[in-house]
Write a protein that holds these residues in place. Structure first.
Motif, PDB file in Angstrom:
ATOM      1  N   GLY A  90       0.818  -1.211   0.000  1.00  0.00           N
ATOM      2  CA  GLY A  90       0.000   0.000   0.000  1.00  0.00           C
ATOM      3  C   GLY A  90       0.848   1.256   0.000  1.00  0.00           C
ATOM      4  N   TYR A  91       1.921   1.236   0.780  1.00  0.00           N
ATOM      5  CA  TYR A  91       2.826   2.385   0.856  1.00  0.00           C
ATOM      6  C   TYR A  91       3.489   2.629  -0.495  1.00  0.00           C
ATOM      7  CZ  TYR A  91       6.821   5.216   2.421  1.00  0.00           C
ATOM      8  OH  TYR A  91       7.774   6.201   2.574  1.00  0.00           O
ATOM      9  N   ALA A  92       3.912   1.563  -1.173  1.00  0.00           N
ATOM     10  CA  ALA A  92       4.551   1.710  -2.484  1.00  0.00           C
ATOM     11  C   ALA A  92       3.590   2.333  -3.495  1.00  0.00           C
ATOM     12  CB  ALA A  92       5.038   0.345  -2.979  1.00  0.00           C
ATOM     13  N   VAL A  93       2.326   1.925  -3.449  1.00  0.00           N
ATOM     14  CA  VAL A  93       1.324   2.502  -4.356  1.00  0.00           C
ATOM     15  C   VAL A  93       1.137   3.983  -4.056  1.00  0.00           C
ATOM     16  CG1 VAL A  93      -1.124   2.459  -5.013  1.00  0.00           C
ATOM     17  CG2 VAL A  93       0.151   0.312  -4.761  1.00  0.00           C
ATOM     18  N   LEU A  94       1.061   4.346  -2.779  1.00  0.00           N
ATOM     19  CA  LEU A  94       0.914   5.760  -2.425  1.00  0.00           C
ATOM     20  C   LEU A  94       2.143   6.563  -2.854  1.00  0.00           C
ATOM     21  CD1 LEU A  94      -0.732   5.537   1.131  1.00  0.00           C
ATOM     22  CD2 LEU A  94      -1.822   6.083  -1.047  1.00  0.00           C
ATOM     23  N   LEU A  96       3.937   5.964  -5.555  1.00  0.00           N
ATOM     24  CA  LEU A  96       3.799   6.149  -6.995  1.00  0.00           C
ATOM     25  C   LEU A  96       2.754   7.220  -7.315  1.00  0.00           C
ATOM     26  CD1 LEU A  96       3.982   2.413  -8.115  1.00  0.00           C
ATOM     27  CD2 LEU A  96       5.724   4.169  -8.472  1.00  0.00           C
ATOM     28  N   ILE A  97       1.706   7.284  -6.504  1.00  0.00           N
ATOM     29  CA  ILE A  97       0.690   8.326  -6.688  1.00  0.00           C
ATOM     30  C   ILE A  97       1.284   9.696  -6.405  1.00  0.00           C
ATOM     31  CG2 ILE A  97      -1.460   9.241  -5.726  1.00  0.00           C
ATOM     32  CD1 ILE A  97      -2.311   6.268  -5.358  1.00  0.00           C
ATOM     33  N   LYS A  98       2.049   9.791  -5.324  1.00  0.00           N
ATOM     34  CA  LYS A  98       2.682  11.067  -4.967  1.00  0.00           C
ATOM     35  C   LYS A  98       3.652  11.519  -6.053  1.00  0.00           C
ATOM     36  CE  LYS A  98       5.143  13.346  -1.159  1.00  0.00           C
ATOM     37  NZ  LYS A  98       5.748  13.158   0.192  1.00  0.00           N
ATOM     38  N   GLN A  99       4.296  10.565  -6.717  1.00  0.00           N
ATOM     39  CA  GLN A  99       5.249  10.878  -7.784  1.00  0.00           C
ATOM     40  C   GLN A  99       4.565  11.184  -9.109  1.00  0.00           C
ATOM     41  OE1 GLN A  99       7.690   7.348  -7.798  1.00  0.00           O
ATOM     42  NE2 GLN A  99       8.431   7.702  -5.707  1.00  0.00           N
ATOM     43  N   ASN A 103      -2.643   7.175 -10.450  1.00  0.00           N
ATOM     44  CA  ASN A 103      -3.750   7.943  -9.885  1.00  0.00           C
ATOM     45  C   ASN A 103      -4.730   6.993  -9.217  1.00  0.00           C
ATOM     46  OD1 ASN A 103      -6.433   9.439  -9.843  1.00  0.00           O
ATOM     47  ND2 ASN A 103      -5.088  11.051 -10.638  1.00  0.00           N
ATOM     48  N   LEU A 104      -5.293   7.417  -8.110  1.00  0.00           N
ATOM     49  CA  LEU A 104      -6.255   6.561  -7.404  1.00  0.00           C
ATOM     50  C   LEU A 104      -7.450   6.199  -8.277  1.00  0.00           C
ATOM     51  CD1 LEU A 104      -6.265   8.157  -3.839  1.00  0.00           C
ATOM     52  CD2 LEU A 104      -5.537   5.833  -4.410  1.00  0.00           C
ATOM     53  N   ASP A 105      -7.796   7.067  -9.222  1.00  0.00           N
ATOM     54  CA  ASP A 105      -8.955   6.827 -10.075  1.00  0.00           C
ATOM     55  C   ASP A 105      -8.601   6.148 -11.391  1.00  0.00           C
ATOM     56  OD1 ASP A 105     -11.200   7.818  -8.550  1.00  0.00           O
ATOM     57  OD2 ASP A 105     -10.327   9.806  -8.768  1.00  0.00           O
ATOM     58  N   LEU A 271       0.714  10.537   9.546  1.00  0.00           N
ATOM     59  CA  LEU A 271      -0.075   9.481   8.909  1.00  0.00           C
ATOM     60  C   LEU A 271      -1.392  10.009   8.349  1.00  0.00           C
ATOM     61  CD1 LEU A 271       0.566   6.377  11.184  1.00  0.00           C
ATOM     62  CD2 LEU A 271       1.735   7.095   9.103  1.00  0.00           C
ATOM     63  N   ASN A 272      -1.946  11.027   8.990  1.00  0.00           N
ATOM     64  CA  ASN A 272      -3.165  11.622   8.424  1.00  0.00           C
ATOM     65  C   ASN A 272      -2.881  12.192   7.043  1.00  0.00           C
ATOM     66  OD1 ASN A 272      -4.846  11.025  10.588  1.00  0.00           O
ATOM     67  ND2 ASN A 272      -4.285  12.892  11.693  1.00  0.00           N
ATOM     68  N   ALA A 273      -1.713  12.818   6.877  1.00  0.00           N
ATOM     69  CA  ALA A 273      -1.337  13.368   5.575  1.00  0.00           C
ATOM     70  C   ALA A 273      -1.028  12.247   4.584  1.00  0.00           C
ATOM     71  CB  ALA A 273      -0.132  14.291   5.726  1.00  0.00           C
ATOM     72  N   LEU A 274      -0.363  11.180   5.057  1.00  0.00           N
ATOM     73  CA  LEU A 274      -0.030  10.061   4.182  1.00  0.00           C
ATOM     74  C   LEU A 274      -1.284   9.444   3.574  1.00  0.00           C
ATOM     75  CD1 LEU A 274       2.056   7.976   3.085  1.00  0.00           C
ATOM     76  CD2 LEU A 274       1.669   6.655   5.177  1.00  0.00           C
ATOM     77  N   PHE A 275      -2.310   9.273   4.417  1.00  0.00           N
ATOM     78  CA  PHE A 275      -3.528   8.596   3.962  1.00  0.00           C
ATOM     79  C   PHE A 275      -4.608   9.564   3.489  1.00  0.00           C
ATOM     80  CE2 PHE A 275      -1.885   5.411   7.165  1.00  0.00           C
ATOM     81  CZ  PHE A 275      -1.387   4.550   6.208  1.00  0.00           C
TER      82      PHE A 275
END
Length: 379
Positions: A90-94, A96-99, A103-105, A271-275
């Motif tokens: 899950g962290y790796a996916v987040l 890649l999204i941040k980079q 995209n989540l959608d 963690l609130n910002a991460l998620f």
């Protein structure tokens, strides 16, 4: 910084701390020792536990990593983990999204066109278990297969390609290992690297987790690795080794010392910002609250915010809890299946935070991830 190790016949306590923190160490190591002694008898498989406040890490181990060779568990014994592995994916996916690489959608029709029956499923629905994708373990059970049969990514790919979804995406929540297997394919598609290679380079190595790897070859020799045990009909421990090479939803081999590095990393983050990107997706179409955030359940326990996950194989148990407001994380890795690692974690937490009572209603809720793992594996 120094390492301090206490050894007696059956218990190893190892501490990595600055020397000024010795007073606090005494309390933590005693709590770990007493709790482990309540669960584990001499000459049995056991557990390795880590407690960390983001800076100081305390380790305790009791029991044997191998009954055949009478080797003791330690903070550096390599243990197989089940669904506690999902948070790393899950962290790796987040990441890649941040980079901006994902995209989540984004839907699977774009990312994984070979999985035609999942074209409308979006990345966030895989992350929070609202995709409707069947668990490959549930499919295997219908095929009459055992958890200890051989599994590889090609087999699971064919299982999922031939399966229909259980419900329209985002209509409700249902825990799915199959969804997290598809996320490994998403990572490979976006990064053009094998999933284990990408995770080693961009997650494990970057955090100094040099004794952590995915078990993508069950025949590989791994030094200092424990065996996993379950009890037979005569209440005797029997050793069972997995023949699975399916990684992502589970199947990380790690140590409590390495896992504590991950916990320290989480405690260093907001963690609130991460998620935060997942918050808009925290309600399914049926109105249900979705409290699963990229590999961790977000819950309230005894009035405290906790991100947690348990793991269950037939011969392994794990528990992971991080309390960001208290700067506390507790990790337990057990090479036996008859111990509730979550329950043990809560007892340690209660002692560390001086809780007078544990709200049993909430405590039962916190075992949810273990029970969901049990429901999708084999009884």
């Amino acid at each position: 910084m120094k390492y301090i190790t206490y050894i007696n016949a059956f218990l190893i306590i190892s501490v990595c701390i600055p020397t000024f923190a010795l007073a606090k160490m005494d309390k933590a190591t005693n709590i770990i020792s007493e709790t482990l002694s309540n669960y584990i008898q001499p000459n049995e498989p056991g557990c390795s536990v880590a407690v960390t406040d983001g800076v100081n890490s305390y380790f305790g181990s009791k029991g044997l990593g191998s009954l055949e060779y009478a080797t003791s568990l330690s903070p550096d014994t390599k243990m197989l983990t089940a669904s506690t592995s999902k948070q790393f994916l899950g962290y790796a996916v987040l990441q890649l999204i941040k980079q901006g690489k994902l995209n989540l959608d984004d839907n699977l029709g774009k990312l994984l066109p070979e999985f035609k029956n999942y074209a409308d499923i979006k990345v966030y629905q895989l992350l929070n278990h609202t995709s409707g994708v069947k668990s490959h373990w549930a499919i295997a059970e219908l095929m009459g297969k055992s958890l200890f049969d051989e599994y590889n990514p090609s087999l699971v790919t064919e299982m999922l390609r031939s399966a229909h979804i259980d419900f329209p995406p985002n209509s409700r929540y249902l825990y799915s290992n199959g969804g997290y297997f598809l996320l490994t394919k998403v990572v490979e598609s976006v990064t053009e690297k094998s999933f284990p290679e990408y995770m080693k380079q961009h997650v494990f190595n970057s955090l100094g987790m040099t004794n952590t790897e995915y078990l993508d070859d069950y025949k590989r020799v791994i030094k200092n690795r424990a065996d996993g045990y379950m009890k037979d009909e005569f209440d005797d421990f029997v050793a069972m080794r997995t023949h699975s090479e399916v990684v992502g939803p589970g199947h990380i081999v790690t140590t409590t010392r390495d896992f504590s590095k991950w916990a320290n990393h989480l405690l260093s983050l907001n963690l609130n910002a991460l998620f935060e990107p997942l918050i808009p997706y925290s309600t399914s179409a049926d109105g249900g609250v979705v409290n699963y955030y990229a590999g961790l359940f977000k819950e309230i326990f005894n009035g405290n915010l906790v991100y947690q996950h348990a793991g269950y194989y037939e011969n392994w148990r794990q528990g992971f809890s991080v309390y960001p407001d208290k700067k506390l994380a507790v990790i337990s890795l057990c090479n036996r299946s008859d111990i509730s690692s979550n329950k043990m974690n809560y007892e340690i937490t209660a002692e560390l935070l001086n809780w007078k009572e544990i709200d049993q209603g909430e405590n039962e809720n916190k075992n949810k991830s273990v029970e969901e793992d049990k429901n999708i594996l084999f009884k």
